[in-house]
Design a protein around this motif. Structure first.
Motif, PDB file in Angstrom:
ATOM      1  N   ARG A 135       0.831  -1.212   0.000  1.00 22.88           N
ATOM      2  CA  ARG A 135       0.000   0.000   0.000  1.00 22.88           C
ATOM      3  C   ARG A 135       0.860   1.254   0.000  1.00 22.88           C
ATOM      4  O   ARG A 135       0.560   2.231  -0.684  1.00 22.88           O
ATOM      5  CB  ARG A 135      -0.945   0.010   1.198  1.00 22.88           C
ATOM      6  CG  ARG A 135      -2.118  -0.911   1.038  1.00 22.88           C
ATOM      7  CD  ARG A 135      -3.303  -0.584   1.944  1.00 22.88           C
ATOM      8  NE  ARG A 135      -3.028   0.032   3.209  1.00 22.88           N
ATOM      9  CZ  ARG A 135      -2.849  -0.639   4.362  1.00 22.88           C
ATOM     10  NH1 ARG A 135      -2.901  -1.944   4.388  1.00 22.88           N
ATOM     11  NH2 ARG A 135      -2.633   0.023   5.491  1.00 22.88           N
ATOM     12  N   LEU A 136       1.934   1.248   0.768  1.00 21.44           N
ATOM     13  CA  LEU A 136       2.814   2.421   0.803  1.00 21.44           C
ATOM     14  C   LEU A 136       3.530   2.603  -0.529  1.00 21.44           C
ATOM     15  O   LEU A 136       3.729   3.731  -0.976  1.00 21.44           O
ATOM     16  CB  LEU A 136       3.811   2.310   1.950  1.00 21.44           C
ATOM     17  CG  LEU A 136       3.210   2.444   3.354  1.00 21.44           C
ATOM     18  CD1 LEU A 136       4.276   2.235   4.410  1.00 21.44           C
ATOM     19  CD2 LEU A 136       2.536   3.790   3.535  1.00 21.44           C
ATOM     20  N   ALA A 137       3.916   1.509  -1.170  1.00 18.79           N
ATOM     21  CA  ALA A 137       4.554   1.605  -2.488  1.00 18.79           C
ATOM     22  C   ALA A 137       3.596   2.247  -3.486  1.00 18.79           C
ATOM     23  O   ALA A 137       4.011   3.044  -4.330  1.00 18.79           O
ATOM     24  CB  ALA A 137       4.987   0.228  -2.967  1.00 18.79           C
ATOM     25  N   ALA A 138       2.311   1.927  -3.375  1.00 20.17           N
ATOM     26  CA  ALA A 138       1.306   2.537  -4.254  1.00 20.17           C
ATOM     27  C   ALA A 138       1.169   4.036  -3.995  1.00 20.17           C
ATOM     28  O   ALA A 138       0.780   4.793  -4.883  1.00 20.17           O
ATOM     29  CB  ALA A 138      -0.038   1.844  -4.068  1.00 20.17           C
ATOM     30  N   GLN A 139       1.513   4.470  -2.788  1.00 21.30           N
ATOM     31  CA  GLN A 139       1.495   5.897  -2.452  1.00 21.30           C
ATOM     32  C   GLN A 139       2.825   6.571  -2.781  1.00 21.30           C
ATOM     33  O   GLN A 139       3.010   7.748  -2.487  1.00 21.30           O
ATOM     34  CB  GLN A 139       1.189   6.103  -0.958  1.00 21.30           C
ATOM     35  CG  GLN A 139      -0.272   6.011  -0.610  1.00 21.30           C
ATOM     36  CD  GLN A 139      -0.505   6.456   0.828  1.00 21.30           C
ATOM     37  OE1 GLN A 139      -0.497   5.638   1.738  1.00 21.30           O
ATOM     38  NE2 GLN A 139      -0.713   7.741   1.021  1.00 21.30           N
ATOM     39  N   GLY A 140       3.776   5.839  -3.333  1.00 22.52           N
ATOM     40  CA  GLY A 140       5.065   6.406  -3.686  1.00 22.52           C
ATOM     41  C   GLY A 140       6.079   6.399  -2.563  1.00 22.52           C
ATOM     42  O   GLY A 140       7.060   7.133  -2.593  1.00 22.52           O
ATOM     43  N   VAL A 141       5.852   5.557  -1.559  1.00 21.83           N
ATOM     44  CA  VAL A 141       6.763   5.464  -0.418  1.00 21.83           C
ATOM     45  C   VAL A 141       7.424   4.091  -0.437  1.00 21.83           C
ATOM     46  O   VAL A 141       6.810   3.089  -0.075  1.00 21.83           O
ATOM     47  CB  VAL A 141       6.013   5.661   0.921  1.00 21.83           C
ATOM     48  CG1 VAL A 141       6.968   5.530   2.094  1.00 21.83           C
ATOM     49  CG2 VAL A 141       5.304   7.000   0.951  1.00 21.83           C
ATOM     50  N   PRO A 142       8.692   4.016  -0.873  1.00 22.62           N
ATOM     51  CA  PRO A 142       9.372   2.721  -0.861  1.00 22.62           C
ATOM     52  C   PRO A 142       9.778   2.333   0.563  1.00 22.62           C
ATOM     53  O   PRO A 142      10.269   3.156   1.327  1.00 22.62           O
ATOM     54  CB  PRO A 142      10.605   2.969  -1.728  1.00 22.62           C
ATOM     55  CG  PRO A 142      10.852   4.437  -1.618  1.00 22.62           C
ATOM     56  CD  PRO A 142       9.518   5.083  -1.402  1.00 22.62           C
ATOM     57  N   VAL A 143       9.550   1.089   0.913  1.00 20.01           N
ATOM     58  CA  VAL A 143       9.917   0.559   2.228  1.00 20.01           C
ATOM     59  C   VAL A 143      10.771  -0.679   1.995  1.00 20.01           C
ATOM     60  O   VAL A 143      10.376  -1.579   1.258  1.00 20.01           O
ATOM     61  CB  VAL A 143       8.657   0.204   3.059  1.00 20.01           C
ATOM     62  CG1 VAL A 143       9.045  -0.473   4.362  1.00 20.01           C
ATOM     63  CG2 VAL A 143       7.828   1.450   3.323  1.00 20.01           C
ATOM     64  N   GLU A 144      11.944  -0.714   2.616  1.00 19.02           N
ATOM     65  CA  GLU A 144      12.873  -1.811   2.399  1.00 19.02           C
ATOM     66  C   GLU A 144      12.536  -3.050   3.209  1.00 19.02           C
ATOM     67  O   GLU A 144      12.854  -4.157   2.802  1.00 19.02           O
ATOM     68  CB  GLU A 144      14.312  -1.371   2.708  1.00 19.02           C
ATOM     69  CG  GLU A 144      14.918  -0.479   1.645  1.00 19.02           C
ATOM     70  CD  GLU A 144      14.380   0.957   1.664  1.00 19.02           C
ATOM     71  OE1 GLU A 144      13.763   1.362   2.668  1.00 19.02           O
ATOM     72  OE2 GLU A 144      14.571   1.666   0.672  1.00 19.02           O
ATOM     73  N   ALA A 145      11.917  -2.879   4.398  1.00 22.39           N
ATOM     74  CA  ALA A 145      11.589  -4.028   5.238  1.00 22.39           C
ATOM     75  C   ALA A 145      10.500  -3.648   6.216  1.00 22.39           C
ATOM     76  O   ALA A 145      10.403  -2.494   6.632  1.00 22.39           O
ATOM     77  CB  ALA A 145      12.819  -4.500   6.002  1.00 22.39           C
ATOM     78  N   ALA A 146       9.696  -4.643   6.576  1.00 20.38           N
ATOM     79  CA  ALA A 146       8.659  -4.452   7.587  1.00 20.38           C
ATOM     80  C   ALA A 146       8.614  -5.690   8.462  1.00 20.38           C
ATOM     81  O   ALA A 146       8.665  -6.812   7.972  1.00 20.38           O
ATOM     82  CB  ALA A 146       7.306  -4.213   6.925  1.00 20.38           C
ATOM     83  N   ILE A 147       8.534  -5.471   9.762  1.00 23.76           N
ATOM     84  CA  ILE A 147       8.452  -6.570  10.723  1.00 23.76           C
ATOM     85  C   ILE A 147       7.203  -6.374  11.561  1.00 23.76           C
ATOM     86  O   ILE A 147       6.631  -5.274  11.603  1.00 23.76           O
ATOM     87  CB  ILE A 147       9.687  -6.619  11.645  1.00 23.76           C
ATOM     88  CG1 ILE A 147       9.828  -5.300  12.422  1.00 23.76           C
ATOM     89  CG2 ILE A 147      10.942  -6.956  10.879  1.00 23.76           C
ATOM     90  CD1 ILE A 147      10.660  -5.398  13.667  1.00 23.76           C
ATOM     91  N   ARG A 148       6.808  -7.412  12.248  1.00 26.06           N
ATOM     92  CA  ARG A 148       5.740  -7.303  13.227  1.00 26.06           C
ATOM     93  C   ARG A 148       6.329  -6.603  14.452  1.00 26.06           C
ATOM     94  O   ARG A 148       7.393  -6.990  14.942  1.00 26.06           O
ATOM     95  CB  ARG A 148       5.233  -8.706  13.585  1.00 26.06           C
ATOM     96  CG  ARG A 148       4.162  -8.766  14.605  1.00 26.06           C
ATOM     97  CD  ARG A 148       2.835  -8.189  14.193  1.00 26.06           C
ATOM     98  NE  ARG A 148       2.242  -8.849  13.045  1.00 26.06           N
ATOM     99  CZ  ARG A 148       1.280  -8.280  12.329  1.00 26.06           C
ATOM    100  NH1 ARG A 148       0.847  -7.074  12.617  1.00 26.06           N
ATOM    101  NH2 ARG A 148       0.762  -8.909  11.300  1.00 26.06           N
ATOM    102  N   ALA A 149       5.686  -5.550  14.919  1.00 23.46           N
ATOM    103  CA  ALA A 149       6.186  -4.797  16.079  1.00 23.46           C
ATOM    104  C   ALA A 149       6.138  -5.683  17.318  1.00 23.46           C
ATOM    105  O   ALA A 149       5.165  -6.405  17.530  1.00 23.46           O
ATOM    106  CB  ALA A 149       5.347  -3.544  16.292  1.00 23.46           C
ATOM    107  N   PRO A 150       7.183  -5.652  18.129  1.00 20.51           N
ATOM    108  CA  PRO A 150       7.185  -6.476  19.336  1.00 20.51           C
ATOM    109  C   PRO A 150       6.129  -5.991  20.332  1.00 20.51           C
ATOM    110  O   PRO A 150       5.867  -4.795  20.436  1.00 20.51           O
ATOM    111  CB  PRO A 150       8.596  -6.301  19.896  1.00 20.51           C
ATOM    112  CG  PRO A 150       9.168  -5.126  19.212  1.00 20.51           C
ATOM    113  CD  PRO A 150       8.405  -4.900  17.950  1.00 20.51           C
ATOM    114  N   THR A 151       5.549  -6.921  21.059  1.00 18.38           N
ATOM    115  CA  THR A 151       4.526  -6.582  22.049  1.00 18.38           C
ATOM    116  C   THR A 151       5.160  -6.525  23.434  1.00 18.38           C
ATOM    117  O   THR A 151       6.309  -6.929  23.627  1.00 18.38           O
ATOM    118  CB  THR A 151       3.406  -7.637  22.047  1.00 18.38           C
ATOM    119  OG1 THR A 151       3.964  -8.895  22.473  1.00 18.38           O
ATOM    120  CG2 THR A 151       2.783  -7.777  20.668  1.00 18.38           C
TER     121      THR A 151
END
Length: 193
Positions: free
Chosen positions: A118-134
């Motif tokens: 979704r962010l790439a479709a908005q023009g925001v490249p993201v190199e990695a995404a992880i699940r945030a620690p709880t």
């Protein structure tokens, strides 16, 4: 050596002023004397990555390294649900980053891979995404989970700034060994200088 009952106040023995002079001189020699052109380049670099110069210079001074990546929490991006869309001003800010990778710590119920798309479709490249620690994780497990965001590519931990929005996220740099923490309000809504 202090004796029992000494309150830690200034010493009055002989040579105090000489030791103070030597200490001040040694301290001044430790401070860098940067050429003006280097300062200008660093001011320009701070602007490229969206930081004020003071914060950028502090990171450089404490780590000895340039900022090479940002780890944004979905709280900082104001993305709480799967259907939330990144605000245009924040999307513009992220896409304008030069010479830094963008990494995400994504809270449930948002799917990290779907958010990257979704962010790439908005023009925001993201190199990695992880699940945030709880909060259920131990501090060492939290640090390990956060460092997983650096896995794609060789990103040095002390070159990463965390942009977050909660007290829990403010602890992430210490747990992950990162360079520091920037509150989302300061990063996305800078105060007038």
């Amino acid at each position: 050596m202090s004796r029992l009952g000494h309150n830690g106040g200034p010493a009055f023995d002989a040579g105090v002023s000489w030791r103070r002079h030597c200490w001040r001189k040694a301290r001044l020699q430790l401070l860098p004397r940067l050429p003006l052109e280097v300062v200008r380049l660093r001011v320009a670099r701070a602007r490229q990555i969206g930081l004020d110069y003071t914060r950028y210079a502090t990171v450089r001074a404490t780590t000895g390294r340039d900022v090479v990546a940002f780890l944004f929490s979905t709280n900082a991006l104001r993305l709480m649900r799967e259907e939330d869309r990144l605000a245009e001003a924040r999307a513009a800010r992220l896409s304008a980053l030069i010479g830094c990778s963008r990494r995400l710590a994504v809270y449930a119920p948002i799917d990290p891979d779907a958010l990257v798309a979704r962010l790439a479709a908005q023009g925001v490249p993201v190199e990695a995404a992880i699940r945030a620690p709880t909060t259920a994780l131990s501090p060492s497990a939290t640090g390990s989970a956060l460092r997983a965001a650096l896995a794609p590519g060789r990103v040095p931990r002390d070159g990463v700034l965390v942009v977050g929005d909660t007290p829990l996220e403010a602890r992430w740099p210490a747990l992950g060994g990162f360079a520091g923490y920037v509150p989302a309000e300061d990063y996305f809504e800078p105060h007038p200088r």
